[in-house]
Design a protein around this motif. Structure first.
Motif, PDB file in Angstrom:
ATOM      1  N   TYR A  18       0.726  -1.003   0.040  1.00  0.00           N
ATOM      2  CA  TYR A  18       0.096   0.071  -0.026  1.00  0.00           C
ATOM      3  C   TYR A  18       0.912   0.994   0.161  1.00  0.00           C
ATOM      4  N   ALA A  19       2.105   1.177   0.867  1.00  0.00           N
ATOM      5  CA  ALA A  19       2.912   2.324   0.542  1.00  0.00           C
ATOM      6  C   ALA A  19       2.072   3.759   1.232  1.00  0.00           C
ATOM      7  N   LEU A  20       1.245   3.786   1.943  1.00  0.00           N
ATOM      8  CA  LEU A  20       0.612   4.968   2.254  1.00  0.00           C
ATOM      9  C   LEU A  20       1.721   5.724   3.262  1.00  0.00           C
ATOM     10  N   TYR A  21       1.339   7.065   3.090  1.00  0.00           N
ATOM     11  CA  TYR A  21       2.527   8.062   3.837  1.00  0.00           C
ATOM     12  C   TYR A  21       1.930   8.003   5.267  1.00  0.00           C
ATOM     13  N   PRO A  22       2.785   7.754   6.334  1.00  0.00           N
ATOM     14  CA  PRO A  22       2.162   7.526   7.678  1.00  0.00           C
ATOM     15  C   PRO A  22       1.947   8.831   8.325  1.00  0.00           C
ATOM     16  N   HIS A  23       2.627   9.692   8.005  1.00  0.00           N
ATOM     17  CA  HIS A  23       2.473  11.000   8.638  1.00  0.00           C
ATOM     18  C   HIS A  23       1.361  12.012   8.053  1.00  0.00           C
ATOM     19  N   MET A  24       0.751  11.407   7.076  1.00  0.00           N
ATOM     20  CA  MET A  24      -0.453  12.162   6.525  1.00  0.00           C
ATOM     21  C   MET A  24      -1.794  11.582   6.713  1.00  0.00           C
ATOM     22  N   SER A  25      -2.786  12.124   7.094  1.00  0.00           N
ATOM     23  CA  SER A  25      -4.257  11.515   7.290  1.00  0.00           C
ATOM     24  C   SER A  25      -4.430  10.977   5.842  1.00  0.00           C
TER      25      SER A  25
END
Lengths: 389, 281
Positions: A85-92
């Motif tokens: 998924y590689a979601l940006y963890p610091h962003m909502s």
């Protein structure tokens, strides 16, 4: 929306390893194409080359007729969904989905409108202000999809996007991915090692092995007309049964007994310049409890080792005495399925019998099979001798 | 973990609590002693009481009335901050390259930086002294900032490359696919995730520069660049026969405060597990 053409695309690593060799694929506008194969077959490398994350050693990649080999990923206008998924963890969630639009300098109002719309489609509206760490696996997967669709890219690339989900959710998401793709009509290239996903999702499926394309076609076509032993064994679950067989006097002698070839098969085999020793392939559903079939020409008797009743069908497993079919392709398939060292005496065959069958575990059963559905393969190179596509 | 917590008998818990308290007391008593000394009057300085009998602010008033101390404080803050910023910026870039790229000489680079960190500083003081005098760097800010950066960089590179390795590479690929240039991907995705590491490194480097005595005493000669640890050793009373213990203690307390503030300020940013949720679950 775009047409993607891979023209003799090759990937060779600096150490000389050939990952992908001479791949020719034409992906039509709006098509859902699946790249499938065991691990290490080059499917992900091919996808990364389309994305621009890996250089193309040789050949040409064209999107909408334009050569894009040298373009950076950001200039190809392609969105990708990663296995992790590689979601940006610091962003909502909202910021994650808006990220591609922010980079494209889209104005605020449009960003909000597009993100809200994507969130509505993916049922993420109530999670927009949460961080990825607080989402379930399925929700994260949908955010990753959302980040891909907000931008209206020319194409979606998906690298095993469902393989981190549990089995039940995977089936659910499979349906929604398919619906979403039909709804958006965006060209999609989807990589998976799961042949069920390949069969159910794709308009067309590309089966790869060792960096080479084995066969391209619709799921049904690959199932019915596999070009070779590898495709035959890879597509279908439970997989095709393989037995050694000998062609003699217009008939076939097999561990299941000798029987004459049907006219259709005889013509095909004669045209294919078949050797004497062949491998016979027969899918589980082409067997039946002999008691339920009229005109029992081709039957054999064997003891049911294991019986699995699925309600709608019964899967009966038999051991057939004698030699097992051997070839490089079959060994590779067995290794991929993790069953390489399960070979005991004789070949195991799986049959799918109708629910009405009286088969019982541990008792002998008369089994009929459809002689016209037999497929024959050349053990030397794996080609299908009965291929009529 | 919970199981261990509940399973541990009360006796074991009490034992650990006792050990913890002992360690904390052992660490804090000298600090409290210095604080106590700094509040004592000259007459009671040597009375051996842990809690001062008569309290005074005089020592603090005295040190802030000398230009010597204020000047040293300015030098310390300036030099430590500049060295920290430069070391962290350079360290971030070097660590990123080491964590992400394969380039010839990578192992050699890491090895050399480790070597520098291990090199005994005292053996470098004399050559540095000669070199800095030759180059006109002796007793200047850059004259201290440069060796500080040299010795802080290996530390920074090591700490930071560990943090960078923790960040999934796929995030960078995802940023590229989302249309980011490499610079944008670094600034908007990688840097925010590496922030806890950067702050941790900044704290460590700052403390190293702030506490250094060896270089400060050897490479400075006047108030122009003398930092507080060095300046403390030059403290004297108003006459040769006066004992400066009170003022030295007060100064020691004063220079501890910025470190505590610095750590408290950055501690909030060091949120463990910031990358959780990036990839699978």
């Amino acid at each position: 929306m775009a047409e993607i053409v891979l023209d003799k695309v090759t990937k060779r690593y600096p150490d000389g390893a050939l990952a992908v060799s001479d791949v020719d694929i034409e992906i039509a506008d709006g098509e859902f194409l699946i790249l499938v194969g065991p691990s290490g077959c080059g499917k992900s490398t091919t996808l990364n080359m389309i994305a621009g994350l890996e250089d193309i050693t040789d050949g040409e990649l064209r999107i909408d007729g334009q050569r894009v080999n040298e373009r950076a990923p950001k200039d190809r206008d392609i969105a990708m969904v990663f296995q992790s998924y590689a979601l940006y963890p610091h962003m909502s969630v909202r910021e994650n989905m808006a990220f591609p639009l922010r980079l494209a300098k889209v104005d605020n109002q449009t960003v909000n409108q597009k993100v809200d719309e994507a969130a509505r489609i993916l049922d993420l509206t109530q999670h927009l202000d949460r961080k990825p760490a607080n989402l379930s696996g399925g929700q994260r997967q949908r955010v990753a999809m959302g980040r891909a669709i907000v931008r209206d890219p020319k194409a979606f690339l998906m690298d095993e996007p469902l393989s981190n989900l549990d089995a039940k959710l995977r089936v659910q998401m499979r349906t929604s991915v398919s619906k979403l793709q039909k709804r958006l009509g965006t060209t999609t290239v989807y990589v998976t090692h799961d042949q069920t996903e390949a069969m159910t999702l794709g308009d067309r499926v590309v089966v790869m092995r060792g960096g080479h394309v084995q066969q391209i076609g619709s799921p049904q076509f690959l199932y019915e007309q596999p070009a070779n032993l590898f495709v035959a064994g890879f597509i279908g679950s439970p997989s095709m049964n393989f037995l050694p067989a000998t062609l003699e006097n217009g008939g076939l002698s097999t561990p299941l007994g000798a029987f004459p070839l049907t006219d259709r098969i005889r013509l095909l085999v004669e045209g294919a310049n078949a050797p004497r020793e062949v491998i016979m392939g027969l899918r589980p559903e082409h067997f039946e409890d002999a008691a339920l079939v009229d005109g029992q020409s081709t039957t054999f008797e064997a003891t049911v080792d294991v019986l699995e009743s699925m309600g709608s069908d019964k899967f009966a497993y038999f051991t057939v005495e004698g030699e097992t079919a051997t070839s490089a392709e079959l060994e590779e398939l067995a290794a991929d399925a993790g069953s390489a060292d399960l070979t005991d005496s004789g070949a195991q065959i799986v049959t799918r019998l109708s629910a009405a069958s009286a088969a019982k575990q541990g008792t002998p059963l008369d089994v009929w099979f459809d002689a016209d559905k037999v497929q024959l393969f050349d053990p030397a190179d794996g080609r299908n001798l009965t291929y009529s596509g | 973990m919970a199981a261990i917590g509940t399973a541990a008998p009360a006796g074991a818990k009490a034992r650990w609590a006792l050990i913890d308290i002992l360690v904390v007391v052992y660490a804090l008593v000298p600090v409290l002693w210095i604080v106590s000394l700094s509040f004592k009057t000259k007459e009671t300085l040597t009375d051996g009481n842990f809690v001062p009998r008569s309290w005074t602010w005089q020592n603090y008033v005295d040190i802030f009335n000398t230009t010597e101390f204020i000047r040293a404080l300015v030098n310390s803050i300036g030099i430590a901050l500049i060295a920290t910023v430069i070391a962290v910026v350079l360290g971030t870039m070097a660590a990123y390259a080491i964590a992400r790229l394969e380039f010839p000489g990578k192992r050699a680079l890491v090895g050399v930086s480790l070597l520098i960190a291990m090199f005994p500083q005292v053996s470098l003081v004399s050559p540095l002294f000669e070199m800095e005098r030759g180059l006109g760097l002796f007793d200047t800010w850059p004259g201290l900032i440069l060796p500080y950066i040299t010795f802080a960089l290996p530390l920074a590179i090591y700490t930071l490359s560990a943090f960078f390795r923790e960040i999934p590479w796929e995030l960078e690929k995802a940023a590229k696919m989302d249309g980011a240039t490499p610079a944008q991907a670094f600034r908007r995705v990688i840097a925010p995730l590496a922030a806890p590491g950067v702050f941790t490194t900044a704290i460590l480097v700052f403390i190293f520069c702030w506490n250094d005595f060896l270089f400060a005493i050897s490479l400075t000669s006047t108030e122009a660049s003398r930092t507080v640890p060095a300046a403390l050793s030059f403290f004297t009373g108003s006459s040769q026969f006066e004992d400066p213990t009170g003022t030295v203690s007060a100064a020691a307390v004063v220079i501890t405060v910025p470190i505590i503030l610095f750590v408290l300020f950055f501690q909030r940013r060091i949120v463990a597990g910031l990358t959780s949720g990036a990839v699978k679950g």
